[in-house]
Write a protein that holds these residues in place. Structure first.
Motif, PDB file in Angstrom:
ATOM      1  N   ILE A 148     -23.977 -74.560  19.483  1.00  0.00           N
ATOM      2  CA  ILE A 148     -23.435 -75.899  19.723  1.00  0.00           C
ATOM      3  C   ILE A 148     -24.431 -76.788  20.453  1.00  0.00           C
ATOM      4  CG2 ILE A 148     -21.652 -77.213  20.953  1.00  0.00           C
ATOM      5  CD1 ILE A 148     -19.763 -74.851  20.451  1.00  0.00           C
ATOM      6  N   PHE A 149     -25.114 -76.232  21.456  1.00  0.00           N
ATOM      7  CA  PHE A 149     -25.976 -77.043  22.319  1.00  0.00           C
ATOM      8  C   PHE A 149     -27.467 -76.834  22.102  1.00  0.00           C
ATOM      9  CE2 PHE A 149     -22.070 -76.303  24.938  1.00  0.00           C
ATOM     10  CZ  PHE A 149     -21.547 -77.575  24.758  1.00  0.00           C
ATOM     11  N   GLY A 150     -27.862 -75.812  21.385  1.00  0.00           N
ATOM     12  CA  GLY A 150     -29.274 -75.571  21.153  1.00  0.00           C
ATOM     13  C   GLY A 150     -30.003 -74.945  22.319  1.00  0.00           C
ATOM     14  N   ILE A 151     -29.278 -74.587  23.381  1.00  0.00           N
ATOM     15  CA  ILE A 151     -29.875 -73.933  24.539  1.00  0.00           C
ATOM     16  C   ILE A 151     -28.918 -72.856  25.038  1.00  0.00           C
ATOM     17  CG2 ILE A 151     -31.227 -75.938  25.262  1.00  0.00           C
ATOM     18  CD1 ILE A 151     -29.113 -76.582  27.309  1.00  0.00           C
ATOM     19  N   SER A 152     -29.433 -71.956  25.849  1.00  0.00           N
ATOM     20  CA  SER A 152     -28.600 -70.890  26.398  1.00  0.00           C
ATOM     21  C   SER A 152     -27.753 -71.416  27.555  1.00  0.00           C
ATOM     22  CB  SER A 152     -29.477 -69.744  26.904  1.00  0.00           C
ATOM     23  OG  SER A 152     -30.198 -70.147  28.066  1.00  0.00           O
ATOM     24  N   LYS A 153     -26.769 -70.614  27.951  1.00  0.00           N
ATOM     25  CA  LYS A 153     -25.912 -70.985  29.075  1.00  0.00           C
ATOM     26  C   LYS A 153     -26.742 -71.133  30.356  1.00  0.00           C
ATOM     27  CE  LYS A 153     -21.880 -71.553  31.187  1.00  0.00           C
ATOM     28  NZ  LYS A 153     -22.324 -71.669  32.586  1.00  0.00           N
ATOM     29  N   ARG A 154     -27.701 -70.254  30.544  1.00  0.00           N
ATOM     30  CA  ARG A 154     -28.540 -70.312  31.746  1.00  0.00           C
ATOM     31  C   ARG A 154     -29.346 -71.610  31.787  1.00  0.00           C
ATOM     32  NH1 ARG A 154     -33.775 -68.288  33.383  1.00  0.00           N
ATOM     33  NH2 ARG A 154     -34.200 -67.734  31.227  1.00  0.00           N
ATOM     34  N   THR A 155     -29.894 -72.009  30.648  1.00  0.00           N
ATOM     35  CA  THR A 155     -30.654 -73.252  30.594  1.00  0.00           C
ATOM     36  C   THR A 155     -29.730 -74.453  30.768  1.00  0.00           C
ATOM     37  OG1 THR A 155     -32.297 -72.223  29.147  1.00  0.00           O
ATOM     38  CG2 THR A 155     -32.253 -74.615  29.196  1.00  0.00           C
ATOM     39  N   PHE A 156     -28.529 -74.368  30.196  1.00  0.00           N
ATOM     40  CA  PHE A 156     -27.541 -75.433  30.358  1.00  0.00           C
ATOM     41  C   PHE A 156     -27.227 -75.642  31.842  1.00  0.00           C
ATOM     42  CE2 PHE A 156     -23.159 -76.887  30.796  1.00  0.00           C
ATOM     43  CZ  PHE A 156     -23.089 -77.954  29.917  1.00  0.00           C
ATOM     44  N   ASP A 157     -27.011 -74.555  32.566  1.00  0.00           N
ATOM     45  CA  ASP A 157     -26.716 -74.651  33.995  1.00  0.00           C
ATOM     46  C   ASP A 157     -27.893 -75.272  34.751  1.00  0.00           C
ATOM     47  OD1 ASP A 157     -24.219 -73.551  33.662  1.00  0.00           O
ATOM     48  OD2 ASP A 157     -24.848 -71.511  34.156  1.00  0.00           O
ATOM     49  N   TYR A 158     -29.104 -74.916  34.336  1.00  0.00           N
ATOM     50  CA  TYR A 158     -30.281 -75.485  34.992  1.00  0.00           C
ATOM     51  C   TYR A 158     -30.366 -76.990  34.742  1.00  0.00           C
ATOM     52  CZ  TYR A 158     -35.099 -76.755  35.935  1.00  0.00           C
ATOM     53  OH  TYR A 158     -36.221 -77.394  36.399  1.00  0.00           O
ATOM     54  N   VAL A 159     -30.132 -77.413  33.497  1.00  0.00           N
ATOM     55  CA  VAL A 159     -30.163 -78.840  33.166  1.00  0.00           C
ATOM     56  C   VAL A 159     -29.106 -79.592  33.979  1.00  0.00           C
ATOM     57  CG1 VAL A 159     -29.755 -80.526  31.337  1.00  0.00           C
ATOM     58  CG2 VAL A 159     -31.167 -78.520  30.880  1.00  0.00           C
ATOM     59  N   CYS A 160     -27.911 -78.990  34.112  1.00  0.00           N
ATOM     60  CA  CYS A 160     -26.855 -79.610  34.926  1.00  0.00           C
ATOM     61  C   CYS A 160     -27.327 -79.802  36.370  1.00  0.00           C
ATOM     62  CB  CYS A 160     -25.590 -78.757  34.901  1.00  0.00           C
ATOM     63  SG  CYS A 160     -24.651 -78.839  33.352  1.00  0.00           S
ATOM     64  N   SER A 161     -28.020 -78.802  36.897  1.00  0.00           N
ATOM     65  CA  SER A 161     -28.498 -78.899  38.277  1.00  0.00           C
ATOM     66  C   SER A 161     -29.549 -80.000  38.429  1.00  0.00           C
ATOM     67  CB  SER A 161     -29.068 -77.556  38.744  1.00  0.00           C
ATOM     68  OG  SER A 161     -30.322 -77.272  38.120  1.00  0.00           O
ATOM     69  N   LEU A 162     -30.338 -80.228  37.378  1.00  0.00           N
ATOM     70  CA  LEU A 162     -31.351 -81.281  37.424  1.00  0.00           C
ATOM     71  C   LEU A 162     -30.727 -82.669  37.518  1.00  0.00           C
ATOM     72  CD1 LEU A 162     -34.047 -80.282  34.750  1.00  0.00           C
ATOM     73  CD2 LEU A 162     -34.346 -80.341  37.223  1.00  0.00           C
ATOM     74  N   VAL A 163     -29.696 -82.900  36.702  1.00  0.00           N
ATOM     75  CA  VAL A 163     -29.164 -84.258  36.563  1.00  0.00           C
ATOM     76  C   VAL A 163     -27.953 -84.531  37.446  1.00  0.00           C
ATOM     77  CG1 VAL A 163     -30.015 -84.403  34.199  1.00  0.00           C
ATOM     78  CG2 VAL A 163     -27.667 -83.645  34.607  1.00  0.00           C
ATOM     79  N   LYS A 164     -27.453 -83.506  38.126  1.00  0.00           N
ATOM     80  CA  LYS A 164     -26.205 -83.649  38.880  1.00  0.00           C
ATOM     81  C   LYS A 164     -26.254 -84.803  39.874  1.00  0.00           C
ATOM     82  CE  LYS A 164     -23.047 -81.176  41.973  1.00  0.00           C
ATOM     83  NZ  LYS A 164     -22.727 -79.885  42.620  1.00  0.00           N
ATOM     84  N   GLU A 165     -27.290 -84.853  40.683  1.00  0.00           N
ATOM     85  CA  GLU A 165     -27.354 -85.858  41.745  1.00  0.00           C
ATOM     86  C   GLU A 165     -27.293 -87.276  41.185  1.00  0.00           C
ATOM     87  OE1 GLU A 165     -30.344 -87.306  45.353  1.00  0.00           O
ATOM     88  OE2 GLU A 165     -30.634 -85.343  44.403  1.00  0.00           O
TER      89      GLU A 165
END
Length: 391
Positions: A57-74
């Motif tokens: 669905i997203f083209g990335i793994s769950k671990r990478t998804f969580d990392y991307v979320c941490s990048l953009v969260k702020e």
């Protein structure tokens, strides 16, 4: 009775407010977030299990998804927005990132993505742009020219191990992002090529792991070839000013020295720091072998661009009347995501299939002009690889 009822209403309002706050911040997300996300898909998503479904669905793994979320969260959480599903529930941080990644990876229209997730197309657009703005701000460190001697030494070592070329710092390639523009737009002719197709260019310099180290985009593909794009790039200016590819020369076994350089195909001019193949049909053995090795190195950049378009399909097909001011930002974020997948050693990277060349249908252009210092460097490299007399 009255005071008690008012107290219960107050608590109910407070609980609702708390839930909305948790949803908006992503703090209430747990293992069942993805299940809820898929339920909203109404059967539009592939029927697979667990991580495989997430990746499809997203083209990335769950671990990478969580990392991307941490990048953009702020950045995302610092800009309040009334983004809700059609049922009125607010989009969490995870939801917003998921919507943006779905749009970028699938290439589906705003309406199609919205219908599949229970969102309006305007909500999809807003969530995607909030994500793009946050990625530009927070993920830029994933696309940089090597800044330390150790990083550059690692790049050179991998290129030499791959194809035998010593002191090679990168491979350069060029592609077009195809567009469908309105003929009523007086500026659209700038983007039109001789085959009546509209496009925007992307130039990329890539390391041996297919990571983008430097990109240029935004120029009209109809009027500019790869050489003219390179001449207008910041990389070209930095090289000519001695601020890029300015590391120590490498001494070869015969005592000659080779400076740092990048490699490209014959669409680029031979320069003291940009090495291209020998031209012509009849070659000696050494020149033929040199061309084979050089194109093996240059092919890394070609494969990187193909994988970029296969993974982030919003830039693979023909984009319907895109905002030409915003499109370069979309391209940049797709390149950042491409690099993040590599940096995270994401298993999705190894499973990505290459569908077709990124420049399918485009004739190969030959620059045909050479620089004497570049020719001398190319001959020294050819001699080094052959271990024999000058070619």
């Amino acid at each position: 009775m009255g005071p008690g009822r008012n107290l219960r209403k107050k608590r109910k309002r407070e609980n609702m407010k708390k839930k909305k706050s948790e949803a908006a911040s992503g703090s209430s997300q747990s293992g069942d977030w993805f299940d809820e996300f898929c339920k909203r898909g109404n059967g539009h998503f592939p029927s697979k299990n667990g991580l495989e479904e997430f990746q499809s669905i997203f083209g990335i793994s769950k671990r990478t998804f969580d990392y991307v979320c941490s990048l953009v969260k702020e950045d995302i959480m610092a800009k309040p927005a009334n983004l809700v599903f059609r049922n009125g529930s607010p989009l969490s941080l995870h939801d917003q990132v998921a919507v943006a990644l779905r749009r970028l990876s699938s290439g589906d229209s705003l309406i199609a993505v919205g219908d599949s997730l229970g969102l309006s197309h305007s909500t999809v657009s807003q969530a995607t742009w909030r994500f793009i703005e946050a990625m530009e701000e927070r993920a830029s460190h994933h696309l940089l020219w090597p800044s330390t001697t150790m990083e550059m030494a690692n790049t050179k070592s991998k290129f030499e191990k791959m194809c035998g070329l010593p002191n090679c710092c990168g491979a350069i390639a060029f592609t077009r992002i195809w567009m469908n523009l309105s003929t009523s737009d007086p500026n659209s002719i700038l983007w039109l090529d001789h085959e009546k197709r509209y496009s925007m260019v992307l130039q990329a310099i890539v390391d041996p792991d297919m990571r983008f180290q430097d990109i240029v985009t935004g120029w009209p593909g109809g009027k500019m070839n790869r050489w003219s794009v390179f001449q207008n790039s910041g990389f070209y200016q930095l090289c000519n000013q001695g601020e890029r590819l300015n590391g120590n020369a490498l001494e070869l076994l015969d005592g000659s020295k080779v400076r740092e350089y990048v490699v490209g195909d014959s669409g680029y001019q031979l320069l003291p720091y940009l090495i291209t193949p020998y031209e012509g049909k009849e070659f000696s053995g050494p020149r033929s072998e040199f061309n084979r090795r050089l194109m093996a190195a240059a092919g890394v950049a070609e494969r990187a661009l193909t994988r970029l378009k296969d993974s982030w399909r919003i830039i693979r097909g023909v984009m319907w009347r895109p905002d030409r001011q915003r499109l370069p930002r979309i391209i940049l974020v797709c390149c950042l995501l491409h690099n993040i997948v590599i940096d995270m050693e994401d298993e999705v990277q190894d499973k990505t299939t290459v569908s077709c060349p990124h420049e399918s249908g485009c004739p190969q252009q030959t620059c045909g002009v050479g620089d004497m210092k570049g020719a001398s460097l190319r001959d020294r490299l050819c001699l080094h690889l052959s271990g024999g007399p000058p070619p």
